[in-house]
Design a protein around this motif. Sequence first.
Motif, mmCIF file in Angstrom:
data_model
loop_
_atom_site.group_PDB
_atom_site.id
_atom_site.type_symbol
_atom_site.label_atom_id
_atom_site.label_comp_id
_atom_site.label_asym_id
_atom_site.label_seq_id
_atom_site.Cartn_x
_atom_site.Cartn_y
_atom_site.Cartn_z
ATOM 1 N N ASP A 207 31.222 54.946 34.912
ATOM 2 C CA ASP A 207 30.066 55.503 35.624
ATOM 3 C C ASP A 207 29.680 54.609 36.796
ATOM 4 O O ASP A 207 29.475 55.074 37.926
ATOM 5 C CB ASP A 207 28.902 55.638 34.637
ATOM 6 C CG ASP A 207 27.738 56.420 35.200
ATOM 7 O OD1 ASP A 207 27.926 57.182 36.169
ATOM 8 O OD2 ASP A 207 26.617 56.288 34.657
ATOM 9 N N ASP A 208 29.585 53.298 36.557
ATOM 10 C CA ASP A 208 29.206 52.381 37.631
ATOM 11 C C ASP A 208 30.288 52.278 38.697
ATOM 12 O O ASP A 208 29.995 52.154 39.891
ATOM 13 C CB ASP A 208 28.921 50.994 37.053
ATOM 14 C CG ASP A 208 27.539 50.889 36.423
ATOM 15 O OD1 ASP A 208 26.769 51.870 36.505
ATOM 16 O OD2 ASP A 208 27.229 49.847 35.834
ATOM 17 N N GLY A 209 31.553 52.311 38.266
ATOM 18 C CA GLY A 209 32.646 52.255 39.231
ATOM 19 C C GLY A 209 32.668 53.457 40.155
ATOM 20 O O GLY A 209 32.917 53.324 41.365
ATOM 21 N N LEU A 215 36.022 53.580 42.168
ATOM 22 C CA LEU A 215 36.875 54.480 41.397
ATOM 23 C C LEU A 215 36.728 55.884 41.952
ATOM 24 O O LEU A 215 35.659 56.254 42.456
ATOM 25 C CB LEU A 215 36.486 54.484 39.918
ATOM 26 C CG LEU A 215 36.654 53.217 39.100
ATOM 27 C CD1 LEU A 215 36.150 53.458 37.676
ATOM 28 C CD2 LEU A 215 38.102 52.776 39.073
ATOM 29 N N THR A 216 37.790 56.675 41.822
ATOM 30 C CA THR A 216 37.725 58.092 42.185
ATOM 31 C C THR A 216 38.130 58.932 40.982
ATOM 32 O O THR A 216 38.819 58.444 40.069
ATOM 33 C CB THR A 216 38.660 58.417 43.362
ATOM 34 O OG1 THR A 216 40.027 58.263 42.921
ATOM 35 C CG2 THR A 216 38.391 57.508 44.551
ATOM 36 N N LEU A 217 37.727 60.175 40.997
ATOM 37 C CA LEU A 217 38.097 61.081 39.906
ATOM 38 C C LEU A 217 39.613 61.233 39.831
ATOM 39 O O LEU A 217 40.187 61.250 38.729
ATOM 40 C CB LEU A 217 37.434 62.441 40.104
ATOM 41 C CG LEU A 217 37.762 63.503 39.055
ATOM 42 C CD1 LEU A 217 37.346 63.053 37.654
ATOM 43 C CD2 LEU A 217 37.081 64.838 39.412
ATOM 44 N N ASP A 218 40.270 61.330 40.970
ATOM 45 C CA ASP A 218 41.729 61.477 40.963
ATOM 46 C C ASP A 218 42.393 60.290 40.272
ATOM 47 O O ASP A 218 43.361 60.452 39.509
ATOM 48 C CB ASP A 218 42.256 61.610 42.392
ATOM 49 C CG ASP A 218 41.963 62.983 42.994
ATOM 50 O OD1 ASP A 218 41.668 63.912 42.211
ATOM 51 O OD2 ASP A 218 42.023 63.098 44.231
ATOM 52 N N GLN A 219 41.901 59.089 40.532
ATOM 53 C CA GLN A 219 42.443 57.913 39.852
ATOM 54 C C GLN A 219 42.230 58.014 38.343
ATOM 55 O O GLN A 219 43.139 57.756 37.548
ATOM 56 C CB GLN A 219 41.756 56.646 40.367
ATOM 57 C CG GLN A 219 42.158 56.192 41.744
ATOM 58 C CD GLN A 219 41.352 54.973 42.169
ATOM 59 O OE1 GLN A 219 40.135 54.961 42.090
ATOM 60 N NE2 GLN A 219 42.052 53.941 42.617
ATOM 61 N N LEU A 220 41.036 58.387 37.947
ATOM 62 C CA LEU A 220 40.695 58.454 36.531
ATOM 63 C C LEU A 220 41.553 59.465 35.786
ATOM 64 O O LEU A 220 41.900 59.263 34.618
ATOM 65 C CB LEU A 220 39.216 58.808 36.359
ATOM 66 C CG LEU A 220 38.227 57.686 36.657
ATOM 67 C CD1 LEU A 220 36.823 58.247 36.811
ATOM 68 C CD2 LEU A 220 38.262 56.664 35.524
ATOM 69 N N GLU A 248 28.771 64.124 33.052
ATOM 70 C CA GLU A 248 29.131 64.874 31.840
ATOM 71 C C GLU A 248 30.454 64.385 31.281
ATOM 72 O O GLU A 248 30.650 64.348 30.066
ATOM 73 C CB GLU A 248 29.208 66.370 32.154
ATOM 74 C CG GLU A 248 29.445 67.265 30.957
ATOM 75 C CD GLU A 248 28.300 67.224 29.945
ATOM 76 O OE1 GLU A 248 28.563 67.515 28.760
ATOM 77 O OE2 GLU A 248 27.159 66.906 30.332
ATOM 78 N N LEU A 249 31.367 63.971 32.148
ATOM 79 C CA LEU A 249 32.637 63.397 31.699
ATOM 80 C C LEU A 249 32.380 62.134 30.866
ATOM 81 O O LEU A 249 32.977 61.956 29.801
ATOM 82 C CB LEU A 249 33.506 63.056 32.910
ATOM 83 C CG LEU A 249 34.763 62.227 32.618
ATOM 84 C CD1 LEU A 249 35.730 63.001 31.719
ATOM 85 C CD2 LEU A 249 35.450 61.822 33.926
ATOM 86 N N VAL A 250 31.498 61.291 31.347
ATOM 87 C CA VAL A 250 31.185 60.061 30.613
ATOM 88 C C VAL A 250 30.593 60.385 29.248
ATOM 89 O O VAL A 250 30.961 59.799 28.230
ATOM 90 C CB VAL A 250 30.227 59.180 31.440
ATOM 91 C CG1 VAL A 250 29.732 58.000 30.622
ATOM 92 C CG2 VAL A 250 30.915 58.697 32.721
ATOM 93 N N ARG A 251 29.671 61.350 29.210
ATOM 94 C CA ARG A 251 29.068 61.748 27.928
ATOM 95 C C ARG A 251 30.110 62.322 26.979
ATOM 96 O O ARG A 251 30.099 62.064 25.774
ATOM 97 C CB ARG A 251 27.940 62.748 28.165
ATOM 98 C CG ARG A 251 26.686 62.143 28.782
ATOM 99 C CD ARG A 251 25.536 63.124 28.767
ATOM 100 N NE ARG A 251 25.728 64.192 29.735
ATOM 101 C CZ ARG A 251 25.330 64.140 31.001
ATOM 102 N NH1 ARG A 251 24.715 63.059 31.456
ATOM 103 N NH2 ARG A 251 25.524 65.148 31.822
ATOM 104 N N GLU A 252 31.018 63.124 27.518
ATOM 105 C CA GLU A 252 32.073 63.722 26.696
ATOM 106 C C GLU A 252 32.952 62.646 26.075
ATOM 107 O O GLU A 252 33.303 62.713 24.889
ATOM 108 C CB GLU A 252 32.919 64.655 27.556
ATOM 109 C CG GLU A 252 34.169 65.218 26.879
ATOM 110 C CD GLU A 252 33.858 66.219 25.778
ATOM 111 O OE1 GLU A 252 34.708 66.411 24.890
ATOM 112 O OE2 GLU A 252 32.760 66.818 25.813
ATOM 113 N N GLN A 253 33.301 61.640 26.859
ATOM 114 C CA GLN A 253 34.159 60.573 26.343
ATOM 115 C C GLN A 253 33.459 59.763 25.260
ATOM 116 O O GLN A 253 34.066 59.407 24.244
ATOM 117 C CB GLN A 253 34.608 59.667 27.489
ATOM 118 C CG GLN A 253 35.607 60.328 28.410
ATOM 119 C CD GLN A 253 36.092 59.429 29.529
ATOM 120 O OE1 GLN A 253 36.826 59.861 30.400
ATOM 121 N NE2 GLN A 253 35.717 58.171 29.528
ATOM 122 N N ILE A 254 32.191 59.465 25.476
ATOM 123 C CA ILE A 254 31.441 58.717 24.463
ATOM 124 C C ILE A 254 31.400 59.491 23.157
ATOM 125 O O ILE A 254 31.652 58.952 22.072
ATOM 126 C CB ILE A 254 30.010 58.403 24.959
ATOM 127 C CG1 ILE A 254 30.052 57.400 26.099
ATOM 128 C CG2 ILE A 254 29.146 57.862 23.808
ATOM 129 C CD1 ILE A 254 28.718 57.164 26.761
#
Length: 388
Positions: A207-209, A215-220, A248-254
């Motif tokens: 999230d902070d990156g 960081l970019t979404l494509d990298q992730l 929402e991606l971060v929440r999903e991963q957690i």
Amino acid sequence: MTDYAPYACFPDRSRGRLHAEAGGETRGPRDAFQRDRDRIIHSISFRRLRHKTQVFVSPDGDHYRVRLTHSLEVAQIGRTIARTLGLNEDLTEALCLAHDIGHPPFGHAGEDALEAALEGQGGFDHNAQTLRTLMLLDSPYPRFRGLNLSWDMLEGLAKHNGPVARPGWAMRQVDALFPMDLHSWPSLEAQVAALADDIAYDNHDIDDGLRAGLLTLDQLLSVPLVAQCWERVVARYPDVAPDKLLRELVREQIGHMANDLIATTRANIEAAGVKSIEDVRAAGRALVTFSPELAMQERALKRFMYATLYHHPTQLAAAERARVIVTDLFAAYQADPSLMTGEWVEDCATQEPERSRHIADFIAGMTDRFAEKRHVALFGGSGVVIAD
């Protein structure tokens, strides 16, 4: 009273505290672990975490995480997992809140600098420094040093990553004061705190990156775990723009990681036939784990984060500047201890290794901004910050 699983830690079965406390001094109807948690929250060392590096050194932006907010997020994840598994939620929360108290300013860059400075005096380890701080240095009470936390709390902080086979000098010192059975496995509450920490920083650092533009979404999406979670997020919100789905991606991963841990841990406990805390300590292995598949994916995520965020050129430059600050401060105080403040000057030993370790204690307790101010006062120049 909360219904705990039989293998949880029970406050009325605690091994007690190093210093006996009269019952009349207890403020309010709290059990031993609730008091541990509250002592952490009210401590100076916990408050200092608000100005200590998590990922970014002295961030200008108000929305980046620091050690304090990270610890609060770890506690939230740890509490939820503990409650679901029938473990002691208060002890788990206390462990989560306290786990980073031993970190010096500037995160791992500061730790590396202190490790180098103490190379001939036993080295520096932030986990042992947490115990040293809570048992010896942070002393708000009139009759004893430290916060006088319960044995169960101290043992969990010492061993939350597993048995300590080769304790360094600082860990040996506190263990001699209050032996913590360093050879055995810790409580399930401590094991939960350790993986709650992983879940929190794996995801909140993303999230902070993203927020910092490093960081970019494509990298992730090159990381399998992230790609799987992203697919589920997009399927739930097909009409929402991708840039609106990053949180929402971060929440999903957690959620995915926490649910995997809970299911796997339940299976581990059943397979090991664990019925008591004694069984947990004698199990011979960690019982709170991710599934093998997720563990592999989580390691891949960590490798990605080191390559793209933690070792990003801007991060490495800030870390190098931080190492210079800590190294310079240590050298200055070693040459002239009177440059420290108040009782730190009065209590400084003249012999080694006590002298160097005392100076390291002083620096380790500093916040990022205090270390920067002291460096500017002694050497001139400016501090080290990232761009907003």
